[in-house]
Design a protein around this motif. Structure first.
Motif: not given
Length: 407
Positions: A155-159, A116-123, A18-20
């Motif tokens: 989310d470490p996956a989205d710096p 920009y940067g509040l919510v992760s985009r990873s996945g 799953d995405a973050f």
């Protein structure tokens, strides 16, 4: 579940995890029902793809549901005939241009594009590493705020989410106040209104909304931004970043992904003709960071950001109001035009789109076509924007299901 971006060549391609943001939703108790259609690879605003075909607008089946996340918008818009659809109550979305807010506007819903940067985009299948945003679509401001409460976080996956640390309040939803417009200063951006007959219905609804906000205690100030047309021209960088971003994503999917690269997709083909031109444009770019036009566009985005901050400071504004789209959402088969997403997507500032009213009823749209209005604020002002939208929503109750007859 399959993650396909609407591309037939990725049919059956299962994500390894799953995405973050989806994990956060599941952990909070959400039940993920399905994935819905989108404009293929999120490369436009009409919600048509080689895998899912054309999604229709539940309020007017001759029109598109906006896009690119139009499938999500249509799926959570409850229909009144035969208890149809009413599929779910929340939808996640991307927003590179206006892919969250366009379906919200077209389907009488609430959509959030956060700072920009509040919510992760990873996945997410990416388009642009400088503009992609993970959005929230819901029927009410409170539901959208609850989604943001759950989805926002580091989310470490989205710096980029490191910028959001310490910026999130205890709860966006619990702070909603129906009286929040009292004393607010709202600038109505004249540059985002059309001047032709085709713009009349949207202009009328938006100005009526501004008047209603004034009645609710806000001070409404007409504003313009000097050299606005120049500042907002040629800022789109998705075509330039897409190939690099997509290749990195496909590589991260491991050996089981059905296509391995952008070049392989171009060789295989099969994507919908509606995105062919933008795909061909992306194929011309290698490393976008070495392209002078690309670097110039990033600099012009900084100029727009400065201009927005200045007009807000000069007028002591809390938010800027405008129609999300200058004209009604377009008929099926037409390109989506005159959308006003650039002020948020090219500055990184947050925006909330919410129901402003309807156009006049027609045979194909018995209660009219939804018209979304949008509030934009400075970085990390999501709580303020959601409060203003909530106050307007509670006073107007424009959220209504479609009234279409079954064939």
């Amino acid at each position: 579940m399959p993650t396909t971006a609407g591309y037939v060549g990725l049919k059956g391609s299962i994500s390894p995890n799953d995405a973050f943001t989806i994990k956060r939703l599941r952990d909070a108790g959400a039940v993920i029902l399905a994935k819905s259609n989108l404009t293929e690879f999120a490369r436009g605003g009409t919600t048509i793809s080689s895998l899912g075909g054309q999604t229709l607008n539940p309020y007017d089946l001759t029109r598109t549901p906006g896009g690119s996340t139009g499938g999500g918008g249509a799926a959570i818009t409850s229909l009144s005939f035969a208890n149809a659809l009413n599929f779910g109550i929340l939808a996640t979305a991307s927003d590179t241009g206006q892919s969250t807010r366009s379906p919200a506007s077209a389907n009488n819903l609430v959509g959030i594009r956060s700072t920009y940067g509040l919510v992760s985009r990873s996945g997410i299948v990416p388009v642009s590493f400088t503009q992609d945003n993970t959005g929230q679509i819901a029927r009410t401001v409170r539901d959208a705020a609850i989604m943001l409460d759950v989805m926002a976080g580091y989310d470490p996956a989205d710096p980029t989410t490191a910028f959001g640390m310490g910026r999130k309040p205890a709860s966006y939803a619990s702070e909603l106040n129906p009286n929040s417009l009292q004393g607010a200063r709202i600038g109505v951006l004249q540059d985002f209104f059309g001047t032709e007959a085709i713009h009349t219905e949207v202009n009328t609804v938006t100005m009526a909304a501004a008047k209603k906000m004034q009645e609710l205690g806000a001070e409404v100030i007409p504003i313009t931004i000097p050299d606005f047309a120049t500042l907002t021209a040629d800022l789109q960088v998705g075509d330039m970043e897409f190939k690099t971003a997509l290749d990195k994503y496909l590589k991260s999917r491991g050996p089981n992904v059905l296509v391995k690269s952008f070049d392989e997709i171009m060789k295989r083909g099969g994507f919908h003709p509606a995105i062919a031109e933008s795909m061909q444009t992306s194929s011309k770019f290698g490393d976008s960071k070495t392209n002078q036009d690309y670097r110039d566009r990033l600099l012009r985005r900084a100029d727009l950001r400065q201009a927005v901050i200045k007009v807000m400071a000069d007028n002591s504004l809390d938010a800027i109001l405008y129609p999300h789209q200058k004209r009604l959402v377009v008929p099926v088969g037409k390109d989506q035009v005159e959308r006003n997403g650039v002020l948020s997507n090219s500055t990184g500032f947050p925006a909330v789109t919410f129901p402003g009213g309807f156009s006049q009823p027609t045979k194909s749209a018995p209660i009219g076509v939804p018209i979304g209005i949008e509030l934009l604020g400075l970085e990390w002002s999501e709580a303020k924007l959601l409060n203003y939208a909530y106050a307007f929503e509670q006073a107007t109750q424009y959220r209504r299901p479609p009234q279409l007859k079954a064939d």
